[in-house]
Design a protein around this motif. Structure first.
Motif, PDB file in Angstrom:
ATOM      1  N   VAL A  68       5.965  -2.430  -3.216  1.00 39.78           N
ATOM      2  CA  VAL A  68       6.079  -1.055  -3.757  1.00 39.78           C
ATOM      3  C   VAL A  68       4.806  -0.772  -3.560  1.00 39.78           C
ATOM      4  N   LEU A  69       4.246   0.014  -2.565  1.00 39.15           N
ATOM      5  CA  LEU A  69       2.936   0.278  -2.303  1.00 39.15           C
ATOM      6  C   LEU A  69       2.605   1.932  -2.821  1.00 39.15           C
ATOM      7  N   GLY A  70       1.926   1.982  -4.032  1.00 38.67           N
ATOM      8  CA  GLY A  70       1.902   3.266  -4.769  1.00 38.67           C
ATOM      9  C   GLY A  70       0.894   3.949  -4.445  1.00 38.67           C
ATOM     10  N   THR A  71       0.137   4.855  -5.463  1.00 45.49           N
ATOM     11  CA  THR A  71      -1.122   5.568  -5.227  1.00 45.49           C
ATOM     12  C   THR A  71      -2.241   4.923  -5.727  1.00 45.49           C
ATOM     13  N   LEU A  72      -3.348   5.090  -4.727  1.00 50.68           N
ATOM     14  CA  LEU A  72      -4.732   4.398  -5.104  1.00 50.68           C
ATOM     15  C   LEU A  72      -5.837   5.329  -4.789  1.00 50.68           C
ATOM     16  N   THR A  73      -6.849   5.179  -5.603  1.00 60.04           N
ATOM     17  CA  THR A  73      -8.048   6.082  -5.255  1.00 60.04           C
ATOM     18  C   THR A  73      -9.059   4.954  -4.892  1.00 60.04           C
ATOM     19  N   LEU A  81      -4.397  -1.148   2.701  1.00 63.64           N
ATOM     20  CA  LEU A  81      -3.504  -2.059   2.339  1.00 63.64           C
ATOM     21  C   LEU A  81      -2.250  -2.139   3.309  1.00 63.64           C
ATOM     22  N   HIS A  82      -1.739  -1.222   3.425  1.00 57.26           N
ATOM     23  CA  HIS A  82      -0.586  -1.220   4.324  1.00 57.26           C
ATOM     24  C   HIS A  82      -0.885  -1.504   5.827  1.00 57.26           C
ATOM     25  N   ASN A  83      -2.213  -1.211   6.452  1.00 53.95           N
ATOM     26  CA  ASN A  83      -2.521  -1.696   7.685  1.00 53.95           C
ATOM     27  C   ASN A  83      -2.782  -3.226   7.638  1.00 53.95           C
ATOM     28  N   TRP A  84      -3.445  -3.823   6.421  1.00 49.34           N
ATOM     29  CA  TRP A  84      -3.519  -5.127   6.278  1.00 49.34           C
ATOM     30  C   TRP A  84      -2.235  -5.982   6.083  1.00 49.34           C
ATOM     31  N   LEU A  85      -1.250  -5.534   5.502  1.00 51.05           N
ATOM     32  CA  LEU A  85       0.046  -6.066   5.397  1.00 51.05           C
ATOM     33  C   LEU A  85       0.649  -6.183   6.843  1.00 51.05           C
ATOM     34  N   LYS A  86       0.849  -4.949   7.372  1.00 52.06           N
ATOM     35  CA  LYS A  86       1.676  -4.943   8.527  1.00 52.06           C
ATOM     36  C   LYS A  86       0.742  -5.741   9.910  1.00 52.06           C
ATOM     37  N   GLN A  87      -0.310  -6.223   9.578  1.00 51.85           N
ATOM     38  CA  GLN A  87      -0.953  -6.954  10.685  1.00 51.85           C
ATOM     39  C   GLN A  87      -0.989  -8.345  10.404  1.00 51.85           C
ATOM     40  N   ARG A  92       3.652  -9.507   7.404  1.00 55.02           N
ATOM     41  CA  ARG A  92       3.916  -8.493   8.336  1.00 55.02           C
ATOM     42  C   ARG A  92       5.514  -8.346   8.175  1.00 55.02           C
ATOM     43  N   ASP A  93       6.110  -9.049   7.944  1.00 55.42           N
ATOM     44  CA  ASP A  93       7.705  -8.841   7.994  1.00 55.42           C
ATOM     45  C   ASP A  93       8.153  -8.534   6.313  1.00 55.42           C
ATOM     46  N   VAL A  94       7.356  -8.581   5.386  1.00 58.16           N
ATOM     47  CA  VAL A  94       7.784  -8.249   3.974  1.00 58.16           C
ATOM     48  C   VAL A  94       8.083  -6.698   3.578  1.00 58.16           C
ATOM     49  N   LEU A 120       4.291   2.561   8.859  1.00 58.98           N
ATOM     50  CA  LEU A 120       5.347   1.650   9.389  1.00 58.98           C
ATOM     51  C   LEU A 120       6.231   0.977   8.207  1.00 58.98           C
ATOM     52  N   SER A 121       6.240   1.488   7.056  1.00 62.10           N
ATOM     53  CA  SER A 121       7.063   0.722   5.900  1.00 62.10           C
ATOM     54  C   SER A 121       8.329   1.045   6.174  1.00 62.10           C
ATOM     55  N   GLU A 122       9.186   0.429   5.575  1.00 62.79           N
ATOM     56  CA  GLU A 122      10.670   0.282   5.614  1.00 62.79           C
ATOM     57  C   GLU A 122      11.556   1.422   4.723  1.00 62.79           C
ATOM     58  N   ASP A 123      10.555   2.151   3.633  1.00 58.51           N
ATOM     59  CA  ASP A 123      10.958   3.326   2.919  1.00 58.51           C
ATOM     60  C   ASP A 123       9.939   4.048   2.455  1.00 58.51           C
ATOM     61  N   TYR A 124      10.203   5.274   2.365  1.00 58.63           N
ATOM     62  CA  TYR A 124       9.074   6.142   1.801  1.00 58.63           C
ATOM     63  C   TYR A 124       9.612   7.144   0.880  1.00 58.63           C
ATOM     64  N   VAL A 125       8.877   7.088  -0.383  1.00 59.93           N
ATOM     65  CA  VAL A 125       9.281   8.190  -1.388  1.00 59.93           C
ATOM     66  C   VAL A 125       7.917   8.983  -1.892  1.00 59.93           C
ATOM     67  N   SER A 126       8.406  10.252  -2.354  1.00 61.76           N
ATOM     68  CA  SER A 126       7.256  11.040  -2.576  1.00 61.76           C
ATOM     69  C   SER A 126       7.342  11.222  -4.260  1.00 61.76           C
ATOM     70  N   LYS A 127       6.116  10.957  -5.121  1.00 64.95           N
ATOM     71  CA  LYS A 127       6.252  11.240  -6.381  1.00 64.95           C
ATOM     72  C   LYS A 127       6.150  12.783  -6.839  1.00 64.95           C
ATOM     73  N   PRO A 128       6.830  13.012  -7.743  1.00 64.26           N
ATOM     74  CA  PRO A 128       7.291  12.149  -8.982  1.00 64.26           C
ATOM     75  C   PRO A 128       8.599  11.820  -8.876  1.00 64.26           C
ATOM     76  N   VAL A 129       8.892  10.459  -9.280  1.00 68.40           N
ATOM     77  CA  VAL A 129      10.242   9.929  -9.124  1.00 68.40           C
ATOM     78  C   VAL A 129      10.445   8.927 -10.296  1.00 68.40           C
ATOM     79  N   GLU A 130      11.754   8.875 -10.769  1.00 65.73           N
ATOM     80  CA  GLU A 130      11.801   8.157 -12.119  1.00 65.73           C
ATOM     81  C   GLU A 130      12.182   6.659 -11.334  1.00 65.73           C
ATOM     82  N   PRO A 131      11.658   5.742 -12.158  1.00 67.03           N
ATOM     83  CA  PRO A 131      11.596   4.399 -11.747  1.00 67.03           C
ATOM     84  C   PRO A 131      13.274   3.797 -11.485  1.00 67.03           C
TER      85      PRO A 131
END
Length: 281
Positions: A68-73, A81-87, A92-94, A120-131
């Protein structure tokens, strides 16, 4: 007898722990992370947490089943991080779920428009969202997951390699990612391809399988070596153990034993039981 029962119980606990799905949360919002962690753990998930891109990359060594890749500053860190994971050849298959910042906050810590176009994520959600709203989405990702064990086959005989590859190709959870004809090529390909398991013949030109195993133990410890040999004497098993191999299997073994060996060493366990006993002495 009591010690034996205790060891058996500990082994069962480790197996149960392994079978529970693991979720890695990468997000810098402490309240949200804690709420999501508690929600997932209440449903028997194992949870790891990272608050920066570097921590996220380090936590991937724990082999999570989903990220679960959330918000980072600052902005761009989550995208990096998304690019690092997918490459990455191992990760890359996680499955990846991206949690974006609310629209007004995206310029500071969310996904910018040009980054979103490369998502290239398998799912996308915009905050705010309940866990709790994320749980069924994660369950869907995990239900579709077939984690493939990535295998490197190293043997100087093409007929042996072809035979092994043909057997492994029939298994849904196994994938041959490379072949090598000697120990030196096996090391080079392992460092580049980062396989989960390396099937390693002992006797090969240029560099022996044992020397290659020693090198991988130092330079690529995430790759578990399963030694293949024509001879299954205890002396060879001992040498393989000293080199750092996780398993030892004769080439004449049935294909079912080979597959079981790959799956066992991939879990970080020794194979077969006789070899495990030898390594514990």
């Amino acid at each position: 007898m009591a010690a034996k029962r205790s060891a058996k119980k500990n082994g069962a606990n480790r197996k149960e722990e392994k079978e529970r799905n693991k979720v890695l949360i990468v997000d810098e919002e402490p309240d949200f992370v804690e709420a999501l962690r508690m929600t997932l753990e209440a449903r028997s998930y194992r949870v790891a947490v990272a608050r920066t891109r570097d921590q996220g990359q380090d936590e991937m060594k724990g082999d999570p089943d989903v990220v679960v890749l959330g918000t980072l500053t600052p902005a761009g860190q989550a995208f990096a991080l998304h690019n690092w994971l997918k490459q990455h050849p191992r990760y890359r298959d996680v499955p990846l779920m991206v949690l974006d910042a609310p629209p007004k906050e995206r310029p500071l810590r969310g996904w910018r428009k040009f980054e979103g176009m490369q998502l290239l994520s398998e799912d996308y959600v915009s905050k705010p969202v309940e866990p709790s709203e994320l749980v069924p989405r994660l369950q869907r990702l995990l239900a579709e997951l077939v984690r493939r064990i990535r295998v490197l086959v190293a043997d100087d005989h093409s007929l042996v390699r072809d035979g092994i590859c043909a057997v492994l190709a029939l298994q849904r959870d196994l994938e041959v990612v490379g072949e090598a004809v000697n120990g030196r090529e096996a090391v080079e390909k392992a460092l580049r391809l980062l396989p989960d398991v390396a099937l390693m013949d002992i006797v090969m030109p240029s560099m022996s399988g044992l020397d290659a195993t020693r090198q991988l133990r130092l330079d690529c410890p995430e790759t578990k070596v399963l030694v293949l040999t024509q001879y299954d004497e205890e002396e060879n098993m001992l040498v393989a153990s000293q080199a750092g191999a996780y398993g030892f299997i004769p080439k004449k073994a049935a294909s079912g034993q080979l597959i079981a060996g790959i799956r066992t060493v991939n879990r970080g366990s020794y194979f077969p039981e006789s070899y495990a006993k030898l390594t514990s002495n």
